[in-house]
Write an enzyme that holds these catalytic residues in place. Sequence first.
Site, PDB file in Angstrom:
ATOM      1  N   TYR A   1     101.130  69.630  26.134  1.00  0.00           N
ATOM      2  CA  TYR A   1     100.811  70.461  24.977  1.00  0.00           C
ATOM      3  C   TYR A   1      99.635  69.888  24.203  1.00  0.00           C
ATOM      4  O   TYR A   1      99.313  68.695  24.298  1.00  0.00           O
ATOM      5  CB  TYR A   1     102.023  70.596  24.051  1.00  0.00           C
ATOM      6  N   CYS A   2      98.972  70.768  23.416  1.00  0.00           N
ATOM      7  CA  CYS A   2      97.912  70.349  22.503  1.00  0.00           C
ATOM      8  C   CYS A   2      97.928  71.296  21.304  1.00  0.00           C
ATOM      9  O   CYS A   2      98.821  72.139  21.184  1.00  0.00           O
ATOM     10  CB  CYS A   2      96.550  70.331  23.192  1.00  0.00           C
ATOM     11  N   THR A   3      96.971  71.187  20.408  1.00  0.00           N
ATOM     12  CA  THR A   3      97.035  71.909  19.142  1.00  0.00           C
ATOM     13  C   THR A   3      97.031  73.423  19.316  1.00  0.00           C
ATOM     14  O   THR A   3      97.915  74.127  18.843  1.00  0.00           O
ATOM     15  CB  THR A   3      95.871  71.491  18.226  1.00  0.00           C
TER      16      THR A   3
ATOM     17  N   ILE B   1     100.581  74.118  19.922  1.00  0.00           N
ATOM     18  CA  ILE B   1     101.540  73.819  18.856  1.00  0.00           C
ATOM     19  C   ILE B   1     101.507  74.891  17.771  1.00  0.00           C
ATOM     20  O   ILE B   1     102.548  75.293  17.245  1.00  0.00           O
ATOM     21  CB  ILE B   1     101.243  72.439  18.239  1.00  0.00           C
TER      22      ILE B   1
END
Length: 277
Positions: free
Chosen positions: A187-189, A215
């Site tokens: 996952y990332c922003t 996210i």
Amino acid sequence: MSDLSDSHIHSSFYRFVTLAEPERVAQRLREISTELGGNILVAPEGISAAIAGPAQALAKFELALQQDPVFDGAFTGMWFKHSACTTKPFTLIKVHTKPEIVAFGVPGVSGLPDASKANTHVPPAQWRELIAQPDVLVLDNRNSFEFKLGRFKNAVDPEVAHFRDFPAYVASHAEEWKAEGKRIAMYCTGGIRCEKTSAWMQEQGLDVYQLDGGIVNYFKALPDAERDWEGELFVFDKRIAIDTKLQETSTTAEEVYAGLPDEAWRLARAKRLDPGA
């Protein structure tokens, strides 16, 4: 310095799409974004942006992005992730052309869609189920200072200072993960870093999944996102951090970078973002 406005909206978006004339696209973006603030990157592989402005001006821009003939339909149906602002996130609008919309550090790797590879996107509700499985390793695809501020529970910190360092971390652990039968939930922003990484990780023989929309989308989709999340989410603008309700927190740039001498340049950049601070 805060600029209070209930109608001020932050919008983040990206799309990997072939753009034959990036500079022509960038010039038109400069012309239609004068009422906004933020950063827009344009490259032969697509567009990435984090912008903000009054709701009406932002809506006008987003419509033009999808309908202006200069873009030739490249951005039709764009997915915009919105959040309300207390602090005005940006002072100026900047539109740049670059070789990549996110620098990965491995030649020849692009985020452009590849129909020959399996779809790795996992929607938020399914993500919650995925990361609870015992054979799943939850991998944070962000910089270490972002991880320290907030993360999914039981996530692994690759301890990198730049996204371009991430491939080396993966390469050094890939065989171990495969030997252990691990599935990688990454996952990332906002999703863009995972888009760039996932196809390359598949080529390394890894069974990889990515949180669709990142996210920010998880927070927006699940009212009880705090069940799976610890801390706050760093955002690259004057708000500094938001919580699982997409609300700005009181965290300051000094608190984010405290005790991190190698990140002094990031603090200096944060100060430049907010010259009135």
